[in-house]
Every structure is written in C-alpha cells, then in structure tokens.
Motif scaffolding. Structure first.
Motif, mmCIF file in Angstrom:
data_model
loop_
_atom_site.group_PDB
_atom_site.id
_atom_site.type_symbol
_atom_site.label_atom_id
_atom_site.label_comp_id
_atom_site.label_asym_id
_atom_site.label_seq_id
_atom_site.Cartn_x
_atom_site.Cartn_y
_atom_site.Cartn_z
ATOM 1 N N LYS A 140 0.815 -1.205 0.000
ATOM 2 C CA LYS A 140 0.000 0.000 0.000
ATOM 3 C C LYS A 140 0.856 1.265 0.000
ATOM 4 C CE LYS A 140 -4.103 -2.017 2.118
ATOM 5 N NZ LYS A 140 -5.076 -1.946 3.220
ATOM 6 N N ASN A 141 2.032 1.184 0.630
ATOM 7 C CA ASN A 141 2.888 2.356 0.704
ATOM 8 C C ASN A 141 3.524 2.697 -0.640
ATOM 9 O OD1 ASN A 141 2.391 2.583 3.431
ATOM 10 N ND2 ASN A 141 4.075 1.233 4.003
ATOM 11 N N THR A 142 3.524 1.763 -1.564
ATOM 12 C CA THR A 142 4.175 2.003 -2.850
ATOM 13 C C THR A 142 3.176 2.381 -3.948
ATOM 14 O OG1 THR A 142 4.017 -0.330 -3.491
ATOM 15 C CG2 THR A 142 5.965 0.341 -2.254
ATOM 16 N N LEU A 143 1.903 2.494 -3.600
ATOM 17 C CA LEU A 143 0.908 2.860 -4.608
ATOM 18 C C LEU A 143 1.140 4.289 -5.088
ATOM 19 C CD1 LEU A 143 -2.392 1.515 -2.996
ATOM 20 C CD2 LEU A 143 -1.300 0.640 -5.055
ATOM 21 N N PRO A 144 1.116 4.518 -6.398
ATOM 22 C CA PRO A 144 1.190 5.898 -6.867
ATOM 23 C C PRO A 144 -0.033 6.673 -6.372
ATOM 24 C CG PRO A 144 1.071 4.346 -8.719
ATOM 25 C CD PRO A 144 0.988 3.549 -7.456
ATOM 26 N N PRO A 145 0.145 7.915 -5.957
ATOM 27 C CA PRO A 145 -1.003 8.682 -5.459
ATOM 28 C C PRO A 145 -2.011 8.964 -6.567
ATOM 29 C CG PRO A 145 0.905 10.106 -5.724
ATOM 30 C CD PRO A 145 1.387 8.701 -5.958
ATOM 31 N N LEU A 146 -3.277 9.035 -6.191
ATOM 32 C CA LEU A 146 -4.302 9.374 -7.175
ATOM 33 C C LEU A 146 -4.153 10.841 -7.576
ATOM 34 C CD1 LEU A 146 -7.465 7.619 -5.676
ATOM 35 C CD2 LEU A 146 -6.008 6.831 -7.545
ATOM 36 N N PRO A 147 -4.229 11.130 -8.863
ATOM 37 C CA PRO A 147 -4.103 12.521 -9.302
ATOM 38 C C PRO A 147 -5.312 13.351 -8.861
ATOM 39 C CG PRO A 147 -4.698 11.104 -11.145
ATOM 40 C CD PRO A 147 -4.430 10.205 -9.986
ATOM 41 N N GLU A 148 -5.059 14.591 -8.519
ATOM 42 C CA GLU A 148 -6.131 15.514 -8.148
ATOM 43 C C GLU A 148 -6.700 16.173 -9.406
ATOM 44 O OE1 GLU A 148 -7.263 15.656 -5.182
ATOM 45 O OE2 GLU A 148 -5.681 14.481 -4.222
ATOM 46 N N ARG A 149 -7.860 16.782 -9.238
ATOM 47 C CA ARG A 149 -8.552 17.398 -10.383
ATOM 48 C C ARG A 149 -7.653 18.425 -11.092
ATOM 49 N NH1 ARG A 149 -14.345 19.941 -9.195
ATOM 50 N NH2 ARG A 149 -14.661 17.760 -8.617
ATOM 51 N N GLU A 150 -6.926 19.219 -10.308
ATOM 52 C CA GLU A 150 -6.066 20.249 -10.897
ATOM 53 C C GLU A 150 -4.952 19.616 -11.733
ATOM 54 O OE1 GLU A 150 -6.638 19.893 -7.621
ATOM 55 O OE2 GLU A 150 -8.207 21.416 -7.383
ATOM 56 N N ASP A 151 -4.432 18.495 -11.263
ATOM 57 C CA ASP A 151 -3.382 17.799 -12.013
ATOM 58 C C ASP A 151 -3.926 17.230 -13.322
ATOM 59 O OD1 ASP A 151 -1.627 18.219 -9.829
ATOM 60 O OD2 ASP A 151 -2.452 16.446 -8.834
ATOM 61 N N ILE A 152 -5.116 16.641 -13.233
ATOM 62 C CA ILE A 152 -5.726 16.034 -14.418
ATOM 63 C C ILE A 152 -5.974 17.084 -15.499
ATOM 64 C CG2 ILE A 152 -7.776 14.817 -15.288
ATOM 65 C CD1 ILE A 152 -8.000 13.477 -12.526
ATOM 66 N N ALA A 153 -6.363 18.278 -15.080
ATOM 67 C CA ALA A 153 -6.680 19.350 -16.030
ATOM 68 C C ALA A 153 -5.483 19.738 -16.890
ATOM 69 C CB ALA A 153 -7.207 20.574 -15.284
ATOM 70 N N GLN A 154 -4.275 19.445 -16.410
ATOM 71 C CA GLN A 154 -3.065 19.820 -17.149
ATOM 72 C C GLN A 154 -2.645 18.770 -18.176
ATOM 73 O OE1 GLN A 154 -1.933 22.898 -16.523
ATOM 74 N NE2 GLN A 154 -3.584 23.000 -14.999
ATOM 75 N N LEU A 155 -3.267 17.613 -18.140
ATOM 76 C CA LEU A 155 -2.835 16.509 -18.993
ATOM 77 C C LEU A 155 -3.359 16.643 -20.425
ATOM 78 C CD1 LEU A 155 -3.491 13.569 -16.483
ATOM 79 C CD2 LEU A 155 -1.278 14.636 -17.035
ATOM 80 N N GLU A 156 -2.685 15.973 -21.333
ATOM 81 C CA GLU A 156 -3.158 15.895 -22.720
ATOM 82 C C GLU A 156 -4.403 15.007 -22.772
ATOM 83 O OE1 GLU A 156 -1.938 17.391 -25.555
ATOM 84 O OE2 GLU A 156 -0.775 18.531 -24.088
ATOM 85 N N PRO A 157 -5.319 15.268 -23.715
ATOM 86 C CA PRO A 157 -6.562 14.479 -23.766
ATOM 87 C C PRO A 157 -6.323 13.012 -24.111
ATOM 88 C CG PRO A 157 -6.764 16.504 -25.049
ATOM 89 C CD PRO A 157 -5.316 16.363 -24.695
ATOM 90 N N PHE A 158 -7.155 12.157 -23.541
ATOM 91 C CA PHE A 158 -7.180 10.733 -23.876
ATOM 92 C C PHE A 158 -7.816 10.583 -25.255
ATOM 93 C CE2 PHE A 158 -9.746 6.772 -23.833
ATOM 94 C CZ PHE A 158 -8.747 5.839 -23.607
ATOM 95 N N GLU A 159 -7.187 9.792 -26.110
ATOM 96 C CA GLU A 159 -7.719 9.609 -27.468
ATOM 97 C C GLU A 159 -8.712 8.452 -27.474
ATOM 98 O OE1 GLU A 159 -6.224 8.880 -32.061
ATOM 99 O OE2 GLU A 159 -4.766 9.365 -30.514
ATOM 100 N N GLY A 160 -9.955 8.777 -27.696
ATOM 101 C CA GLY A 160 -10.993 7.759 -27.709
ATOM 102 C C GLY A 160 -11.322 7.290 -29.111
ATOM 103 N N LEU A 161 -12.397 6.569 -29.212
ATOM 104 C CA LEU A 161 -12.857 6.076 -30.511
ATOM 105 C C LEU A 161 -13.509 7.198 -31.307
ATOM 106 C CD1 LEU A 161 -14.555 2.719 -29.421
ATOM 107 C CD2 LEU A 161 -12.319 2.982 -30.532
#
Length: 202
Positions: free
Chosen positions: A2-23
């Motif tokens: 459990k101590n090695t799990l990557p932290p869940l990204p927060e909303r502000e972090d997600i907003a900075q990411l490139e879009p996921f390419e869907g179908l």
C-alpha cells in the motif's frame, strides 16, 4: 504494497494533462438491424472482455423516475456498439450478453446501472467487473472513477462533456456528441482493464 501505490491525481493535475484519445465515429456502431445485433454479439463474445456502461435520461424533478437505462454500450479494443433500449427486438441479444458469465464486462461505478438493468430485464447480470472495486482491492481508499483511472494509468485527461451527460438519452436519434460520449465511457474501461494487467479469468 500500500505504501508504494502511486497517489491518485487531483482534479487540478488532471486538467493539465493531454486528452485521452478515444474512438472516433467511424468505430462506433448503433445497432439498428438484426444483422447489426448478430455482428455485435459475435464480436463481443470473441473479445471475451469488453468495456461496458449504460446511459439513462436524467431526472430533474424530485420524484421523477428515469425509466432507464436507455442506452447500453459495449466496447472492444477497437470498436463500440450502442444498443438503444427502445428497440425491443434486440432485448434478447442484450439479455444473452448481460447474462453471460463467459463475457467479462468491465466498467466504472456500475451499481446503479446494474440495479436499473435488473428492473428492466428481470435478470441478474453475470461476468461484471467494477474497476473501482479493483482499485480498492489494490489498496486505494478513495473511489476511482474513469477520469481518475485514465489519468493514473495513462497520464491522460478523459474528457466528459457535461452537456452530453445531462442530455436526453431516450431520444430515438442520438447526436454525434452522445455517440462519442457513450462509446468512450465503455472504451476507456477496456483500456484501463488491459493497463491493469487483468484478463478474462479475473
């Protein structure tokens, strides 16, 4: 672990990411004929694992009942099929897919979807994997929805249009925006399933 799990990204972090390419629309099929339904069932069963979700007409009044689900969507790794529930001639195909324990149906936050399916079809869906539960099993305490999961495993931003979310899913003719929204909810689920290293025996 459990101590090695990557932290869940927060909303502000997600907003900075490139879009996921869907179908794209060319990979999205709305089931309209008996042949469409047969083709969809064959392709989905051959895949053995599919992404899955439902859409229901939103309710705004206090005691209003949705009557959903109105759309059921399934996605393989390269295509999605949308079943509109007003087309009762395809309900037998849907019941067979939903009731198949051999076909793993992976999605996010499916409790309310499954409740509506039980009411609508009178069957107990089999082979359903809620990916939120898988993240909890791995040690995450917060609920992990599709946006957070896509950001965590792909470092991409999953775009969900609020306009599409609250649109009328009971309409006979769905808009292009609705088609993309519904299909990619299911598509993102199968992509996350794969990224987690899961398989059909999970």
């Amino acid at each position: 672990m459990k101590n090695t799990l990557p932290p869940l990204p927060e909303r502000e972090d997600i907003a900075q990411l490139e879009p996921f390419e869907g179908l794209g629309l060319d990979a999205i099929r709305v089931v309209a004929t008996a042949q469409d339904a047969a083709d969809a069932e064959a392709a989905l069963r051959a895949s053995r694992v599919v992404g899955f979700d439902t859409e229901s007409k939103p309710t705004f009044a206090k005691n209003e009942v949705s009557g959903g689900p109105h759309v059921l969507q399934f996605a393989t790794r390269d295509q999605a099929w949308l079943f509109q529930l007003h087309r009762s001639e395809f309900h037998d195909t849907l019941a067979a897919l939903l009731g198949s324990a051999e076909l793993v149906k992976a999605g996010f936050g499916l409790a309310s979807d499954l409740s509506l399916i039980r009411q609508r079809f009178g069957i107990e869906p089999q082979g359903v994997l809620d990916l939120d539960s898988e993240f909890r099993r791995r040690g995450y305490r917060r609920s992990v929805g599709v946006k957070t999961a896509v950001a965590l495993v792909f470092e991409r931003r999953f775009v969900k249009s609020r306009k599409a979310t609250t649109s009328n899913w009971a309409n006979r003719q769905l808009t292009d925006a609705q088609l993309r929204y519904a299909a990619n909810d299911a598509y993102a689920a199968i992509r996350v399933f794969d990224a987690l290293g899961l398989d059909a025996s999970t």
